[in-house]
Design a protein around this motif. Structure first.
Motif, short mmCIF file in Angstrom:
data_model
loop_
_atom_site.label_atom_id
_atom_site.label_comp_id
_atom_site.label_asym_id
_atom_site.label_seq_id
_atom_site.Cartn_x
_atom_site.Cartn_y
_atom_site.Cartn_z
N PRO A 151 131.37 20.31 64.69
CA PRO A 151 129.71 20.55 64.46
C PRO A 151 129.23 19.91 63.30
CG PRO A 151 131.18 22.31 63.80
CD PRO A 151 132.10 21.23 64.41
N VAL A 193 122.92 15.90 67.83
CA VAL A 193 122.58 17.07 68.05
C VAL A 193 122.54 17.48 69.52
CG1 VAL A 193 120.88 18.89 68.13
CG2 VAL A 193 120.88 17.47 66.25
N ARG A 198 125.70 20.28 64.54
CA ARG A 198 124.52 21.07 64.01
C ARG A 198 124.34 21.15 62.54
NH1 ARG A 198 124.30 26.79 65.19
NH2 ARG A 198 122.15 25.82 65.04
N GLU A 199 125.06 20.00 62.04
CA GLU A 199 125.15 19.71 60.62
C GLU A 199 125.08 18.18 60.60
OE1 GLU A 199 126.85 21.43 56.95
OE2 GLU A 199 128.23 19.66 57.13
N GLY A 234 117.70 22.59 66.82
CA GLY A 234 119.15 22.73 67.00
C GLY A 234 120.01 21.94 65.58
N ALA A 236 120.84 22.56 62.01
CA ALA A 236 120.97 23.68 61.27
C ALA A 236 120.84 23.09 59.82
CB ALA A 236 121.92 24.61 61.60
N SER A 261 116.61 23.56 55.85
CA SER A 261 118.04 22.94 56.29
C SER A 261 118.54 22.05 55.46
CB SER A 261 117.64 22.26 57.57
OG SER A 261 116.77 21.07 57.44
N MET A 392 129.09 27.58 58.24
CA MET A 392 129.13 27.34 59.41
C MET A 392 130.51 26.88 59.86
SD MET A 392 127.25 23.73 60.92
CE MET A 392 128.69 22.76 60.67
N GLY A 423 131.13 26.09 65.20
CA GLY A 423 129.74 25.63 65.17
C GLY A 423 128.90 26.85 65.09
#
Ligand code: 5AD
Ligand code: SF4
Length: 448
Positions: A151, A193, A198-199, A234, A236, A261, A392, A423
């Protein structure tokens, strides 16, 4: 590919050494080979092609590649096709294949988009060397980012370095500093993404010097890019590294206050706490200007975690210079840090300087510095206990049901959770701290 070689490799393994930019390049090499129909060899399986993605930053790192080349020989005496990529490839070029004849490909960090063709030549028995730094960007020749295994993804937004710190080989191995275009970066972030990231950690040797024009033609710095990525549904979490003190704009500092974020973490190498040594290093910032940046970052985002890089034993470093390094560490209070003994690199100005420091002096200084830095990171972790934050989740732990994730401050946090998946963002209370990680208690899932 125009011609199919007699023994096309079908499986590959990529091993990356050194910095995150190399990890990123290694991943893109894997994706490129995958797009050409090859598959990654499983753990413990022989691969037809082994790519050693090397690092030249210190002598030890550079020498490791030769022992690793030797280790590729299989039990039956055969060897895979060996490709040496990365910064040792750039610095030593064809010399590698002369020193280690089992090497079939030598490819520099700006030319690896041509790896499939070079491997095809090696499969025909040639030694293929490509250390060009072509004007055409390798990024234009790489496949779109596929589904991501993790993720948390890396995204290089800048290549090379123009700073010429006197100890550093990077400007020679990675070339001039070039910012990738805004639109290309946003598109790659979108692909990541869509592929499950997510990162995203934005990477560059001087990532905070990134500049580009946005879609309306307005000039932007890293803060503008971060604000644009913050709008991607999406995504984060955003991180960036490595930054140079001289390029730390107020706009970027403000982004730490304003952009939800953007994680409260700043990797800002200082290298030394002595302004005299910083001058000799050609760092173009002083002890005072560094401390002033840290102060402004803490005003904007009081909980920001600071990390840094240090070199001990730079030529001419006196006991007093080293004490200045210890005292800047005490003043800054680091959450994490990397510290190294100075390693003379061929072709750099510092390697020619008088007053090289004796190895035993360097050893003693490094030990003292590392003891202080370890104390500080433990203190930072201990002070986090009782905090509530989002984690996360990145992987499963060793114990059944255990999951491991990262806090906003990049600490590893483990928790026992059911109904959670890699994730996920989970709100936790940090309940205890060990030397390298913390334990969290799940409060609620923030997002899937
Ligand atoms: N010797 C020791 N450490 C070095 N670094 C860069 N060049 C050298 C060298 N010649 C360290 C710096 C840099 C990090 C990536 O590696 O601290 O920030
Ligand atoms: Fe090397 Fe200095 Fe450039 Fe960092 S800023 S890559 S240490 S020359």
């Amino acid at each position: 590919m125009t011609q199919s070689p007699a023994h096309d490799p079908k499986t590959f393994r990529v091993k990356s050494y050194g910095c995150q930019m190399n990890v990123y390049d290694g991943e893109r090499i894997g994706e490129l080979l995958g797009a050409r129909g090859m598959t990654a060899a499983g753990d413990g399986e022989d691969a037809d092609l082994v790519v050693l993605n090397t690092c030249h930053i210190r002598e030890k790192a550079a020498e490791k590649v030769y022992s690793d080349i030797g280790r590729q020989r299989r039990d039956d005496g055969t060897t895979p096709i060996i490709a040496v990529a990365g910064c040792v490839a750039q610095a030593e070029g064809g010399e590698i294949a002369r020193r280690a004849p089992s090497v079939g490909v030598v490819v520099g960090p700006q030319a690896y988009h041509r790896l499939p063709e070079l491997v095809a030549r090696a499969a025909r028995g040639e030694t293929a060397v490509d250390t060009d730094m072509p004007a055409i960007s390798k990024f234009d020749h790489l496949p779109r980012r596929p589904v991501q295994p993790r993720p948390s993804a890396f995204l290089s937004i800048q290549e090379g370095c123009d700073k010429f710190c006197t100890y550093c080989v990077v400007p020679y191995t990675r070339g001039a500093e070039i910012s990738r275009p805004f639109g290309d970066i946003v598109e790659e972030a979108r692909a990541l993404v869509e592929g499950g990231a997510r990162e995203i950690t934005l990477l560059g040797q001087n990532v905070n010097a990134w500049t580009g024009d946005d879609e309306r033609g307005h000039g932007q710095g890293l803060d503008g890019l971060i604000r644009a990525l913050d709008a991607l549904p999406g995504l984060a979490r955003i991180r960036y590294m490595t930054s140079h003190p001289n390029d730390m704009t107020q706009g970027l500092i403000d982004a730490h206050r304003d952009v939800p974020s953007l994680m409260p973490y700043l990797h800002l190498p200082v290298q030394s706490g002595s302004t005299r040594i910083l001058k000799a290093m050609n760092r173009s910032h002083s002890r005072e200007s560094y401390l002033e940046i840290i102060e402004r970052a803490r005003v904007a985002r009081p909980d920001i975690a600071i990390s840094g890089d240090f070199i001990v034993g730079f030529p001419g470093e006196t006991d007093q210079d080293f004490e200045d390094t210890l005292s800047i560490v005490r003043e800054t209070r680091y959450a994490a840090a990397f510290s190294f003994k100075y390693s003379p690199r061929p072709g750099t100005p510092a390697a020619e300087m008088d007053d090289q420091i004796a190895p035993e002096v360097m050893d003693e200084r490094l030990q003292r510095l590392q003891a202080l830095l370890a104390q500080q990171s433990q203190a930072f972790n201990a002070a986090s206990v009782g905090r509530t934050c989002a984690i996360m989740l990145e992987r499963t732990g060793r114990k059944p049901g255990q999951l491991i994730g990262k806090s906003p401050w990049l600490q590893s946090v483990h928790l026992d959770g059911t109904g959670l998946a890699i994730g996920d963002l989970v709100e936790v209370e940090l309940v205890s701290a060990g030397p390298n990680s913390l334990a969290g208690r799940e409060l609620r899932k923030v997002a899937a």
